[in-house]
Write an enzyme that holds these catalytic residues in place. Structure first.
Site, PDB file in Angstrom:
ATOM      1  N   ASN B   8      -5.036  35.826 107.525  1.00  0.00           N
ATOM      2  CA  ASN B   8      -6.782  34.881 107.268  1.00  0.00           C
ATOM      3  C   ASN B   8      -7.050  36.437 107.248  1.00  0.00           C
ATOM      4  O   ASN B   8      -8.611  36.114 107.215  1.00  0.00           O
ATOM      5  CB  ASN B   8      -6.761  34.352 108.103  1.00  0.00           C
ATOM      6  CG  ASN B   8      -6.033  32.936 107.935  1.00  0.00           C
ATOM      7  OD1 ASN B   8      -5.989  32.841 106.692  1.00  0.00           O
ATOM      8  ND2 ASN B   8      -5.013  32.279 108.571  1.00  0.00           N
ATOM      9  N   THR B   9      -7.555  37.245 107.925  1.00  0.00           N
ATOM     10  CA  THR B   9      -8.527  38.299 109.171  1.00  0.00           C
ATOM     11  C   THR B   9      -7.142  39.838 108.739  1.00  0.00           C
ATOM     12  O   THR B   9      -8.378  40.451 108.297  1.00  0.00           O
ATOM     13  CB  THR B   9      -8.275  38.266 110.062  1.00  0.00           C
ATOM     14  OG1 THR B   9      -6.912  38.609 110.628  1.00  0.00           O
ATOM     15  CG2 THR B   9      -8.837  37.383 111.034  1.00  0.00           C
ATOM     16  N   GLY B  72       1.891  27.347 105.063  1.00  0.00           N
ATOM     17  CA  GLY B  72       1.995  28.581 105.079  1.00  0.00           C
ATOM     18  C   GLY B  72       2.668  29.824 104.670  1.00  0.00           C
ATOM     19  O   GLY B  72       3.826  29.875 105.234  1.00  0.00           O
ATOM     20  N   ASP B  74       3.766  33.127 104.738  1.00  0.00           N
ATOM     21  CA  ASP B  74       4.089  33.921 106.094  1.00  0.00           C
ATOM     22  C   ASP B  74       5.604  33.115 107.225  1.00  0.00           C
ATOM     23  O   ASP B  74       5.983  33.867 107.080  1.00  0.00           O
ATOM     24  CB  ASP B  74       2.605  33.859 106.819  1.00  0.00           C
ATOM     25  CG  ASP B  74       1.773  33.846 106.994  1.00  0.00           C
ATOM     26  OD1 ASP B  74       2.301  32.470 106.895  1.00  0.00           O
ATOM     27  OD2 ASP B  74       1.486  33.283 108.243  1.00  0.00           O
ATOM     28  N   ARG B  75       4.823  31.578 107.208  1.00  0.00           N
ATOM     29  CA  ARG B  75       5.870  31.109 108.175  1.00  0.00           C
ATOM     30  C   ARG B  75       7.232  31.080 106.767  1.00  0.00           C
ATOM     31  O   ARG B  75       8.294  30.723 107.601  1.00  0.00           O
ATOM     32  CB  ARG B  75       4.857  29.534 108.191  1.00  0.00           C
ATOM     33  CG  ARG B  75       4.496  30.006 108.845  1.00  0.00           C
ATOM     34  CD  ARG B  75       2.785  28.567 109.237  1.00  0.00           C
ATOM     35  NE  ARG B  75       4.379  26.822 109.660  1.00  0.00           N
ATOM     36  CZ  ARG B  75       3.410  25.674 110.196  1.00  0.00           C
ATOM     37  NH1 ARG B  75       2.604  25.783 109.564  1.00  0.00           N
ATOM     38  NH2 ARG B  75       4.848  24.790 110.344  1.00  0.00           N
TER      39      ARG B  75
END
Lengths: 205, 205
Positions: B8-9, B72, B74-75
């Site tokens: 997200n960042t 997500g 990534d998960r």
């Protein structure tokens, strides 16, 4: 005489049987001419009120020695009203305090409902959900709304229940949390009743 | 070939042995001319990258059927790398996922360290503290810093430990949480290693 419990976001008044709230951002305390007995966790508002003759701060009439120095005065007043139990005050912050046989055992601070919802939504628009208070606490979630609901609610629930004490719910979001803590006692008047007791005891206001 | 895990960042790159991060706010993906294999939870960035020939999205090379639709990526990649254990990915969000004997059992989402610190500070300036990772988890706190630390960390700790599984820590704040989960395995390369496996298996990039 009017009672007022001032939090981070609002003045919460009790005038006889009538309860109402005013935003700390917009309310002008000069509007009230009556005698007001108050407590305030909001230091900015507290400073403002010190110059007003009809506003009396009740915090000086209580023995704060059993508590800790930076503990919010609303938490102290809530604890004073409970002999044995775990008190959840669900406001902008959610405070959890333990009283055992009249002795304060400590407490912790968790973000309130709206603060936490805002936090998830700010992390990612994909987490912009309201909480599901009916989330299954016995099963790891497999959808986004339950994944954040479980994150916020299950962790809190397990910690509170681990103390094996009667649960007392107060604060603006008490009813929402009653869905989670089904056997809790809801007492939205806990702090006002505590203020009344202190007033009687100290013969003031 | 460069690997990239987009959150997200930030863009989190791995180029050979060299790891580096770029802010999603300021980084321009056109700056990289090499082939990049990536995953992205950031839908905005994902859309941007779809038009770029040298950026390959690895998400289509994985069977997402055992997971859930809005989970997500990534998960999912982290879970694919763990046969049996509870995975904590401590980034802007803190995700907790359970794998039992190769089967995904579900997971939950908790606010990340910085998001949560910001939340407390926003509720009240009186709660503007960093977290104390050495907070005593066996005793209810009696000071403000410990009251928020316990609120954030004890609740998470108890939930994670209740699953009685090996704990694997990854993400930008893995080392901070290692102070809390002292027996956890820290694997900051978990997602990159999972990406490498998928690349080998699918013979791509």
């Amino acid at each position: 005489m009017v009672l007022c419990d001032i939090g981070n976001t609002s003045y919460h008044f009790l005038d006889g049987d009538e309860e109402f709230k005013k935003s700390v951002k917009t309310f002008n305390p000069l509007e009230i001419k009556e005698r007001v007995c108050y407590i305030s966790v909001n230091q900015k508002v507290k400073k403002q009120l010190q110059g007003l003759e009809n506003w009396s701060d009740l915090s000086s009439f209580i023995n704060t020695q059993p508590y800790y120095e930076t503990m919010g005065i609303d938490r102290i007043f809530a604890c004073e009203a409970v002999h044995h139990g775990i008190i959840i005050d669900a406001g902008s912050a959610l405070t959890v305090d333990v009283m055992k046989d009249g002795v304060f055992e400590g407490g912790f601070i968790y973000p309130g409902l709206h603060a936490m919802m805002h936090t998830y939504a700010t992390i990612s628009p994909a987490l912009n959900y309201s909480f599901n208070f009916e989330v299954n606490l016995d099963k790891m979630p497999k959808n986004s709304q339950d994944a954040i609901s479980y994150g916020y609610l299950k962790t809190l629930y397990s910690e509170v229940m681990s103390h094996s004490l009667p649960v007392i719910l107060t604060g603006g979001d008490a009813l929402a949390f009653h869905k989670l803590f089904k056997h809790a006692t809801v007492d939205e008047m806990l702090i006002f009743n505590s203020m009344k007791k202190i007033i009687q005891k100290a013969d003031i206001c």
